[in-house]
Scaffold this active site. Structure first.
Site, PDB file in Angstrom:
ATOM      1  N   HIS A  18       0.918  -0.951   0.181  1.00  0.00           N
ATOM      2  CA  HIS A  18      -0.220   0.151   0.172  1.00  0.00           C
ATOM      3  C   HIS A  18       0.446   1.069  -0.294  1.00  0.00           C
ATOM      4  CE1 HIS A  18      -4.199   2.072   1.542  1.00  0.00           C
ATOM      5  NE2 HIS A  18      -3.379   3.154   0.745  1.00  0.00           N
ATOM      6  N   HIS A  20       1.780   5.305  -1.405  1.00  0.00           N
ATOM      7  CA  HIS A  20       0.975   6.472  -2.124  1.00  0.00           C
ATOM      8  C   HIS A  20       2.802   6.962  -2.975  1.00  0.00           C
ATOM      9  CE1 HIS A  20      -3.104   6.833  -0.617  1.00  0.00           C
ATOM     10  NE2 HIS A  20      -2.510   6.003   0.027  1.00  0.00           N
ATOM     11  N   LYS A 104      -9.193  -0.459  -6.177  1.00  0.00           N
ATOM     12  CA  LYS A 104      -9.397   0.272  -5.102  1.00  0.00           C
ATOM     13  C   LYS A 104     -10.150   1.039  -4.564  1.00  0.00           C
ATOM     14  CE  LYS A 104      -7.771   2.088  -1.247  1.00  0.00           C
ATOM     15  NZ  LYS A 104      -7.047   2.720  -0.732  1.00  0.00           N
ATOM     16  N   HIS A 141     -10.660   0.758   2.179  1.00  0.00           N
ATOM     17  CA  HIS A 141     -10.134   1.765   2.796  1.00  0.00           C
ATOM     18  C   HIS A 141     -11.469   1.378   3.507  1.00  0.00           C
ATOM     19  CE1 HIS A 141      -8.912   5.558   4.201  1.00  0.00           C
ATOM     20  NE2 HIS A 141      -9.944   5.265   4.774  1.00  0.00           N
ATOM     21  N   HIS A 179      -4.787  -0.416   5.660  1.00  0.00           N
ATOM     22  CA  HIS A 179      -4.233   0.368   7.219  1.00  0.00           C
ATOM     23  C   HIS A 179      -4.914  -0.108   8.080  1.00  0.00           C
ATOM     24  CE1 HIS A 179      -7.363   2.912   4.721  1.00  0.00           C
ATOM     25  NE2 HIS A 179      -5.884   2.973   4.461  1.00  0.00           N
ATOM     26  N   ASP A 252       1.277   2.416   4.156  1.00  0.00           N
ATOM     27  CA  ASP A 252       0.554   3.533   3.380  1.00  0.00           C
ATOM     28  C   ASP A 252       1.490   4.754   3.734  1.00  0.00           C
ATOM     29  OD1 ASP A 252      -2.125   5.258   3.523  1.00  0.00           O
ATOM     30  OD2 ASP A 252      -2.407   5.191   4.740  1.00  0.00           O
TER      31      ASP A 252
END
Length: 350
Positions: A18, A20, A104, A141, A179, A252
């Site tokens: 995970h 970004h 996602k 999420h 997460h 994350d």
């Protein structure tokens, strides 16, 4: 006579399930921080505009590879952003052609750049059914966004109100609860015999909500899902160090410039790519579970995604405390590196 403490540990090269990376100048600055240690990563699609189609994912992957330094090896595993207009055929084609590893799901308004996410889950039912049919994982999420639900309860409510009905209607759908932050989520994953796994972040293994709020607001610890009570942090550590194949690392790591964090309505996100492996080694050593670190960082994730573990090795060594930069410079502005609040004695060997 006592055993000598471990001062060196060799594991398979880890992956981040995970991550970004953003885009443009931010991408170019943060990508090397991940590629230095991690062989692969599941790349989040919440750009502006989001990565919705196979064509979007292919173009974003090309930009990532163009930004990768020539002396580094790294494989981005792309995801598609699920919207209520997502085409099941496009999703299936992206998966069959190796363009997208997963889809996602963001509940609309749950986190950064999630306005295009899902409000009516019935509208995405055809996509979920197609994904179950082809074995494509759904990364979730897991928070509701209703204003009447306390922010510290949003994960638990999501499990009861959204996730359980999804899994009842689509029992063959492979799902990653990303997460996770609560004992509720840990217990739920442990109770499921198949098709469900969870990622745990570096920072949620280390901080609780006191780190954000006690003695003053500390914006660099603010993330979504927000850190919870200490009992939940302890449950996450116990899950991570257990060796249970359903739990694996998803940092994350989410870079925001300091001006975007340090304002009246600051962005949610913790940037931990630079020092994650040092932080994790400290957490696992404190739990007397260094022998389980490889499963969490390098084995469980590939197993769930149906991939082979890395053939490369990483060695961590223990010695005098290692110092990481407090910030990294980007073309968009400085980004603060996660501060665990304790010395880091483990480092990745050159």
């Amino acid at each position: 006579m006592t055993d000598k403490p471990t001062t060196s540990l060799t594991i398979r090269r880890p992956d981040d399930w995970h991550l970004h990376l953003r885009d443009g100048a931010m991408l170019r600055a943060v990508l090397p921080e991940t590629a230095r240690h991690f062989g692969r990563a599941i790349i989040m699609p919440n750009l502006m505009p989001p990565v919705v189609t196979a064509a979007d994912a292919s173009a974003y992957r090309a930009r990532i590879m163009a930004a990768l330094p020539a002396d580094m090896s790294f494989t981005p595993l792309m995801t598609l952003y699920l919207t209520e207009d997502t085409d099941p055929a496009d999703v299936a084609a992206a998966h069959a052609n190796g363009i997208a590893t997963a889809v996602k799901l963001y509940p609309a308004g749950a986190t950064t750049n999630s306005a295009s996410g899902v409000r009516d889950f019935e509208k995405v039912r055809p996509v979920l059914e197609k994904m179950a049919e082809i074995g494509m994982p759904l990364c979730i999420h897991g928070e509701v966004t209703h204003s009447d639900v306390d922010i510290f309860d949003r994960e638990a409510v999501f499990i009861d109100k959204i996730l359980k009905p999804i899994r009842k209607k689509n029992p063959d759908l492979r799902i990653v609860m990303e997460h996770v932050t609560t004992l509720d989520a840990v217990d739920y994953v442990r109770d499921q015999p198949k098709n469900l796994a969870a990622t745990i972040t570096t920072h949620h293994l280390i901080i609780n909500r006191n780190h954000i709020l006690a003695g003053g607001i500390r914006p660099h610890y603010y993330c979504l899902p927000v850190a919870k009570r200490e009992q939940h942090r302890v449950a996450l550590v116990q899950a991570a160090v257990s060796g249970d194949k359903r739990f694996f690392l998803g940092t994350d790591s989410a870079p925001h410039t300091d001006p975007n964090k340090l304002q009246a309505c600051g962005c949610a996100g913790v940037f931990s790519a630079s020092n994650t492996m040092s932080c994790l080694a400290e957490v696992f050593e404190a739990a007397d579970a260094l022998d389980k670190l490889e499963a969490f960082t390098s084995l469980n994730g590939p197993r769930f995604y149906g991939l082979s573990a890395s053939d490369e090795a990483m060695t961590l060594t223990r010695g005098e405390p290692v110092t990481y930069p407090s910030h990294i410079a980007t073309g968009d502005g400085p980004v603060t590196v996660f501060d665990p609040g304790f010395p880091l004695h483990w480092r990745v060997a050159d």
